[in-house]
Design an enzyme around this catalytic site. Structure first.
Site, PDB file in Angstrom:
ATOM      1  N   LYS A 191       0.869  -1.255   0.523  1.00  0.00           N
ATOM      2  CA  LYS A 191       0.671  -0.126  -0.072  1.00  0.00           C
ATOM      3  C   LYS A 191       0.722   1.169   0.286  1.00  0.00           C
ATOM      4  CE  LYS A 191      -3.705   2.248   0.409  1.00  0.00           C
ATOM      5  NZ  LYS A 191      -3.811   3.912   0.937  1.00  0.00           N
ATOM      6  N   GLU A 198       0.698   7.024  -6.788  1.00  0.00           N
ATOM      7  CA  GLU A 198      -0.409   7.451  -5.789  1.00  0.00           C
ATOM      8  C   GLU A 198       0.380   9.230  -6.613  1.00  0.00           C
ATOM      9  OE1 GLU A 198      -3.656   6.915  -3.590  1.00  0.00           O
ATOM     10  OE2 GLU A 198      -3.358   8.724  -2.577  1.00  0.00           O
TER      11      GLU A 198
HETATM   12  N1  LIG Z   1      -9.837   8.524   3.517  1.00  0.00           N
HETATM   13  C1  LIG Z   1      -9.330   8.099   2.600  1.00  0.00           C
HETATM   14  O1  LIG Z   1      -9.298   8.549   1.601  1.00  0.00           O
HETATM   15  C2  LIG Z   1      -8.304   6.589   2.982  1.00  0.00           C
HETATM   16  C3  LIG Z   1      -8.140   6.199   2.478  1.00  0.00           C
HETATM   17  C4  LIG Z   1      -7.646   4.796   2.618  1.00  0.00           C
HETATM   18  C5  LIG Z   1      -6.989   4.542   3.786  1.00  0.00           C
HETATM   19  N2  LIG Z   1      -6.699   5.382   4.504  1.00  0.00           N
HETATM   20  C6  LIG Z   1      -6.521   5.542   5.855  1.00  0.00           C
HETATM   21  O2  LIG Z   1      -7.340   4.953   6.986  1.00  0.00           O
HETATM   22  C7  LIG Z   1      -7.540   5.247   8.583  1.00  0.00           C
HETATM   23  C8  LIG Z   1      -8.383   6.248   8.215  1.00  0.00           C
HETATM   24  O3  LIG Z   1      -8.708   7.241   7.561  1.00  0.00           O
HETATM   25  P1  LIG Z   1     -10.185   8.417   7.435  1.00  0.00           P
HETATM   26  O4  LIG Z   1     -10.204   8.306   6.597  1.00  0.00           O
HETATM   27  O5  LIG Z   1     -11.727   6.959   8.030  1.00  0.00           O
HETATM   28  O6  LIG Z   1      -9.901   8.597   9.193  1.00  0.00           O
HETATM   29  P2  LIG Z   1     -10.911   9.938   9.925  1.00  0.00           P
HETATM   30  O7  LIG Z   1     -10.316  11.126  10.618  1.00  0.00           O
HETATM   31  O8  LIG Z   1     -12.132  10.181   8.788  1.00  0.00           O
HETATM   32  O9  LIG Z   1     -11.582   8.304  10.968  1.00  0.00           O
HETATM   33  C9  LIG Z   1     -11.083   8.000  12.519  1.00  0.00           C
HETATM   34  C10 LIG Z   1     -12.021   8.120  12.806  1.00  0.00           C
HETATM   35  O10 LIG Z   1     -11.387   7.352  14.283  1.00  0.00           O
HETATM   36  C11 LIG Z   1     -11.959   7.795  15.326  1.00  0.00           C
HETATM   37  N3  LIG Z   1     -11.471   7.576  16.626  1.00  0.00           N
HETATM   38  C12 LIG Z   1     -10.555   9.097  16.842  1.00  0.00           C
HETATM   39  N4  LIG Z   1      -9.051   8.261  17.826  1.00  0.00           N
HETATM   40  C13 LIG Z   1     -10.168   7.085  18.158  1.00  0.00           C
HETATM   41  C14 LIG Z   1      -9.278   6.729  19.598  1.00  0.00           C
HETATM   42  N5  LIG Z   1      -8.988   6.397  20.754  1.00  0.00           N
HETATM   43  N6  LIG Z   1     -10.615   5.763  19.508  1.00  0.00           N
HETATM   44  C15 LIG Z   1     -11.760   5.349  19.193  1.00  0.00           C
HETATM   45  N7  LIG Z   1     -11.901   5.713  17.818  1.00  0.00           N
HETATM   46  C16 LIG Z   1     -11.118   7.445  17.524  1.00  0.00           C
HETATM   47  C17 LIG Z   1     -12.795   9.713  14.894  1.00  0.00           C
HETATM   48  O11 LIG Z   1     -13.431   9.984  15.662  1.00  0.00           O
HETATM   49  C18 LIG Z   1     -13.088   9.235  13.324  1.00  0.00           C
HETATM   50  O12 LIG Z   1     -14.046   8.810  13.545  1.00  0.00           O
HETATM   51  C19 LIG Z   1      -6.276   6.258   8.201  1.00  0.00           C
HETATM   52  O13 LIG Z   1      -4.542   4.880   8.939  1.00  0.00           O
HETATM   53  C20 LIG Z   1      -6.041   6.477   6.781  1.00  0.00           C
HETATM   54  O14 LIG Z   1      -4.690   7.268   6.348  1.00  0.00           O
HETATM   55  C21 LIG Z   1      -7.870   6.645   4.234  1.00  0.00           C
HETATM   56  O1  LIG Z   2      -5.704   4.475  -2.155  1.00  0.00           O
HETATM   57  C1  LIG Z   2      -6.072   5.472  -1.340  1.00  0.00           C
HETATM   58  O2  LIG Z   2      -7.436   5.549  -0.361  1.00  0.00           O
HETATM   59  C2  LIG Z   2      -5.690   6.497  -1.087  1.00  0.00           C
HETATM   60  O3  LIG Z   2      -3.921   6.723  -1.467  1.00  0.00           O
HETATM   61  C3  LIG Z   2      -5.711   7.153   0.459  1.00  0.00           C
HETATM   62  O4  LIG Z   2      -5.378   6.225   1.096  1.00  0.00           O
HETATM   63  C4  LIG Z   2      -5.743   8.319   1.306  1.00  0.00           C
HETATM   64  O5  LIG Z   2      -6.653   8.900   0.299  1.00  0.00           O
HETATM   65  C5  LIG Z   2      -4.352   8.986   1.852  1.00  0.00           C
HETATM   66  O6  LIG Z   2      -4.113   8.022   3.554  1.00  0.00           O
HETATM   67  C6  LIG Z   2      -4.273  10.404   1.044  1.00  0.00           C
HETATM   68  O7  LIG Z   2      -2.495  10.717   0.994  1.00  0.00           O
HETATM   69  P1  LIG Z   2      -1.694  11.142   1.801  1.00  0.00           P
HETATM   70  O8  LIG Z   2      -2.143  12.307   2.762  1.00  0.00           O
HETATM   71  O9  LIG Z   2      -0.157  11.181   2.309  1.00  0.00           O
HETATM   72  O10 LIG Z   2      -1.975  11.733  -0.078  1.00  0.00           O
END
Ligand SMILES: NC(=O)c1ccc[n+]([C@@H]2O[C@H](COP(=O)([O-])OP(=O)(O)OC[C@H]3O[C@@H](n4cnc5c(N)ncnc54)[C@H](O)[C@@H]3O)[C@@H](O)[C@H]2O)c1
Ligand SMILES: O=C(O)[C@H](O)[C@@H](O)[C@H](O)[C@H](O)COP(=O)(O)O
Length: 343
Positions: A191, A198
């Site tokens: 990833k 990306e």
């Molecule tokens: N947003 C994206 O497009 C995306 C895509 C792939 C992976 N990710 C990854 O997935 C993970 C989550 O991303 P997201 O975008 O959903 O984040 P987000 O900030 O939207 O959600 C995180 C959640 O965790 C909760 N939280 C924080 N501290 C906590 C605790 N101590 N106990 C319980 N809950 C707690 C928050 O209240 C929130 O609802 C991250 O590691 C991110 O990098 C994000």
């Molecule tokens: O594959 C995906 O769905 C994205 O890569 C996802 O993981 C997310 O949007 C990143 O967390 C953004 O990463 P940056 O904050 O490093 O741009």
């Protein structure tokens, strides 16, 4: 199958919804009670604390963390003492693979299995499914396969590669949209590199579109840029390209079609000036970890490195370096900085 989800933000919330649509039972917890209540309203079993969450899960528990990478260790410190021999913890966020190797080795001494899952697809995953890159013990990954199969897009959503042999397809889950990539850390390693790519792809589209945007600098109506030498051939730069239409036509049959291009075109349709963005581009870690891995492997990554550095510059972290440039220029040639051109 039953799954516990901790972290119900942009990702965890929709993943729970997709799992429930697929017939799985979800127990959920988030630090924000309103996020728990929203999913309880859709049929999930809500919990007000980590203790209550763990008590509602059948043994062996399968617990998926969908949290910012920076708080995973903190949550594990509270969660792990509540778990029993045989339970499984899955980190589906964007953790650094070094942390997975450490956690996997540490948790197994307590009889707890750790699985790292790189999850891609963003907020569109609810409908499109999530691409899952998985690291951990083979038997545990197989045990979780009903969960992975439901979260992933599924066979048939993407045309099979013409040269993919039936034998290869039969022994891999890749066509379904999830893949066991190797031992602890392997999922997040894959990833991490995905996100490094990306960055490069995003930078390529952004730079190309910026060249198109400036293709009118030879027009008489254009305010001359006082910072650069006069154009030798203003007649070469007389184009007022309609960027939305260019992005739109590229989406049809061109070599550079992609989902990132689709999203770019859509953003330009919504606002051709992209005026709600200042252009300060964050990075969450994976781009820089990709470069660090490449350095350790002595593998050249000029494109991915430039894309990462572009993000640093976007946040004005090059400001002082640029002052140093101007100071040297003033020093050796008496060159005076010119005022910024009006845009
Ligand atoms: N947003 C994206 O497009 C995306 C895509 C792939 C992976 N990710 C990854 O997935 C993970 C989550 O991303 P997201 O975008 O959903 O984040 P987000 O900030 O939207 O959600 C995180 C959640 O965790 C909760 N939280 C924080 N501290 C906590 C605790 N101590 N106990 C319980 N809950 C707690 C928050 O209240 C929130 O609802 C991250 O590691 C991110 O990098 C994000
Ligand atoms: O594959 C995906 O769905 C994205 O890569 C996802 O993981 C997310 O949007 C990143 O967390 C953004 O990463 P940056 O904050 O490093 O741009």
């Amino acid at each position: 199958m039953q799954l516990g989800m901790v972290g119900l933000g942009r990702m965890g919330n929709y993943m729970v919804q997709r799992l429930m649509r697929g017939g799985h039972e979800c127990v959920v917890y988030d630090a924000r009670p309103e996020s728990v209540a929203a999913l309880a309203g859709l049929g999930a079993t809500g919990s007000a604390s980590l203790e209550e969450f763990v008590s509602k899960l059948a043994h062996p528990r399968a617990i998926w963390l969908m949290l910012p990478a920076a708080i995973v260790d903190k949550v594990l410190a509270s969660l792990v003492p509540l778990l029993e021999n045989g339970d499984i913890v899955i980190d589906g966020g964007n953790s650094y693979y070094h942390d997975d190797i450490r956690r996997g080795a540490d948790l197994i001494t307590k009889g707890i299995h750790y699985v790292d899952v790189g999850t891609s697809g963003g907020v569109f995953g609810l409908e499109r499914g999530y691409c899952l890159m998985i690291g951990g013990e083979k038997g545990i990954v197989e045990h979780l396969s009903p969960i992975f199969a439901t979260l992933a897009p599924g066979v048939g959503k993407t045309e099979a590669s013409p040269n993919r042999s039936a034998e290869a397809a039969a022994v891999s889950t890749a066509e379904q949209g999830y893949l066991h990539c190797g031992p602890h850390g392997a999922g997040h390693f894959v990833k991490m590199v995905h996100n490094g790519i990306e960055y490069g792809l995003m930078a390529a589209y952004a730079e190309g579109i910026n060249i198109l945007k400036h293709a009118n600098i030879g027009a008489a109506s254009h305010v001359a840029d006082a910072e650069t030498a006069p154009l030798a051939h203003p007649e070469h730069f007389q184009y007022d390209f309609n960027l939305q239409d260019v992005a739109e036509v590229w989406r049809r049959g061109s070599v550079i079609t992609s989902w990132l291009l689709d999203l770019t075109a859509d953003a330009l349709h919504a606002d051709p000036a992209l005026s709600k963005y200042a252009g300060r581009v964050s990075d969450s870690g994976e781009g820089r970890w990709t470069i660090m891995a490449a350095i350790d492997e002595s593998v050249p990554t000029p494109v991915l490195s430039a894309a990462l550095y572009g993000r640093f510059s976007s946040r004005d972290n090059d400001e002082f370096a640029n002052k140093v440039l101007s100071a040297m220029r003033a020093g050796f040639g008496g060159h005076v900085e010119k005022p910024a051109a009006k845009s």
